[in-house]
Design an enzyme around this catalytic site. Structure first.
Site, PDB file in Angstrom:
ATOM      1  N   LYS A  43       0.809  -1.228   0.000  1.00 36.92           N
ATOM      2  CA  LYS A  43       0.000   0.000   0.000  1.00 36.92           C
ATOM      3  C   LYS A  43       0.845   1.282   0.000  1.00 36.92           C
ATOM      4  O   LYS A  43       0.432   2.292  -0.561  1.00 36.92           O
ATOM      5  CB  LYS A  43      -0.956   0.013   1.197  1.00 36.92           C
ATOM      6  CG  LYS A  43      -2.128  -0.934   1.037  1.00 36.92           C
ATOM      7  CD  LYS A  43      -3.073  -0.798   2.218  1.00 36.92           C
ATOM      8  CE  LYS A  43      -4.393  -1.477   1.950  1.00 36.92           C
ATOM      9  NZ  LYS A  43      -5.387  -1.204   2.988  1.00 36.92           N
ATOM     10  N   ASP A  77     -10.381   3.228   1.589  1.00 37.20           N
ATOM     11  CA  ASP A  77     -10.741   2.659   2.901  1.00 37.20           C
ATOM     12  C   ASP A  77     -11.539   3.654   3.753  1.00 37.20           C
ATOM     13  O   ASP A  77     -12.516   3.288   4.408  1.00 37.20           O
ATOM     14  CB  ASP A  77      -9.479   2.244   3.670  1.00 37.20           C
ATOM     15  CG  ASP A  77      -8.915   0.922   3.175  1.00 37.20           C
ATOM     16  OD1 ASP A  77      -9.672   0.108   2.617  1.00 37.20           O
ATOM     17  OD2 ASP A  77      -7.695   0.705   3.354  1.00 37.20           O
TER      18      ASP A  77
END
Ligand code: NAP
Length: 289
Positions: free
Chosen positions: A73, A109
């Site tokens: 990420k 997210d």
């Protein structure tokens, strides 16, 4: 209708290590089928040293884009052409859009978290909330909440070797968004008690409550769960952590992390296709998976 692979079928996927356990292929391939989009989504186990080549493949193969999970990420950022404001603020990317050969990094997210709150009719904008934990999930949650206009976020974390780094990161998010963000030691029970009395939402963004520690809570006692609170647990396995059970027993609004997981996928789907994911179809599949 079954997915028909044609010469025009487009590809999206997940790059992670491990990647094979993911429910994202089920989610996205079902959504492509339901919306009539000629595309499939596959999981790829990508080693850290292969990430650069794998991102180059997104361009050379003309993929729609990819999701990134652990451990890619943050590492993916150097291979991208542009970052969304949220990805920039968070410092991590979970979705890449291939925009005619330019790779744009997003982080969905936090959007998933805010949308999951809407599902239980909890609206923290303009209000105060408390977050336990300050890792990857917490940073996405805090950043999006701050971007969306939450007034104050009280963050509690263990005072370990990461604490000063976390403090600097949260100060940066506060400065860039205008949100008041305070970091305090999770061991400071009186500060936690006050924060929870003043908050309308408690978020658990630690793994405390997962197996084998599913009898534990991230707060010292259920007595701290005051009637003003809604309780969100980022954990989705188990679905009913002890924290959520205690909160529900007091009649508080609760949500586990499944809604966040589904809505972060829905946001990625929207970024790739411009269409809404049929969440009502996807949710029962994910709940069963
Ligand atoms: P992470 O980056 O490793 O961060 C973990 C956080 O939990 C850190 O702040 C860590 O504190 C804290 N922590 C760990 N053990 C603790 C303990 N025993 N007591 C108190 N604090 C503790 O992990 P993450 O990716 O943020 O994931 C955190 C949780 O969110 C996991 O349960 C994960 O499954 C969930 N999650 C859910 C979604 C979703 O879509 N629903 C997405 C991502 C993650 P230290 O800094 O002191 O280690």
């Amino acid at each position: 209708m079954e997915n028909q692979i044609t010469g025009h079928t487009q590809l999206a996927g997940l790059y992670a290590k491990p990647a094979r356990h993911s429910i994202s292929p089920l989610m996205h391939t079902t959504a492509f089928r339901e919306t009539g989009i000629d595309a499939v989504y596959l999981s790829f186990d990508v080693e850290p040293e292969d990430l650069g080549n794998s991102m180059a493949a997104v361009k050379t193969l003309g993929m729609m884009g990819v999701n990134l999970s652990m451990p890619h990420k943050m590492a993916v950022i150097e291979f991208l052409d542009e970052l969304s404001p949220a990805a920039e603020l968070i410092g991590a990317v979970n979705t890449v859009v291939n925009d005619k050969g330019r790779l744009i990094g997003h982080n969905t997210d936090g959007v998933g978290f805010m949308q999951a709150l809407k599902d239980i009719a909890v609206e923290p904008v303009g209000q105060e909330m408390t977050v336990i934990g300050a890792g990857g999930a917490a940073t996405a949650i805090i950043s999006q909440a701050a971007l969306d206009g939450v007034k104050q976020i009280n963050v509690f974390n263990r005072k370990d070797e990461f604490y000063e780094k976390i403090a600097a990161k949260l100060a940066d998010i506060a400065a860039k968004t205008g949100c008041q963000i305070n970091l305090q030691d999770l061991a400071n029970e009186s500060a936690l008690t006050t924060a929870l009395q003043e908050s309308m939402l408690l978020v658990n963004a630690t793994g405390v409550g997962m197996k084998p520690n599913d009898d534990l809570m991230p707060i010292p006692s259920a007595e701290l769960l005051t009637e003003n609170l809604a309780v969100f647990d980022a954990i989705y396995n188990p679905r009913h952590t002890r924290l959520l059970q205690e909160a529900a027993a007091k009649g508080l609004k609760t949500s586990n992390g499944l809604g966040m997981l589904i809505h972060q996928g829905a946001e990625a789907f929207r970024l790739w296709t411009g269409q809404e994911m049929p969440v009502a179809v996807i949710r029962p599949l994910v709940e069963k998976a």
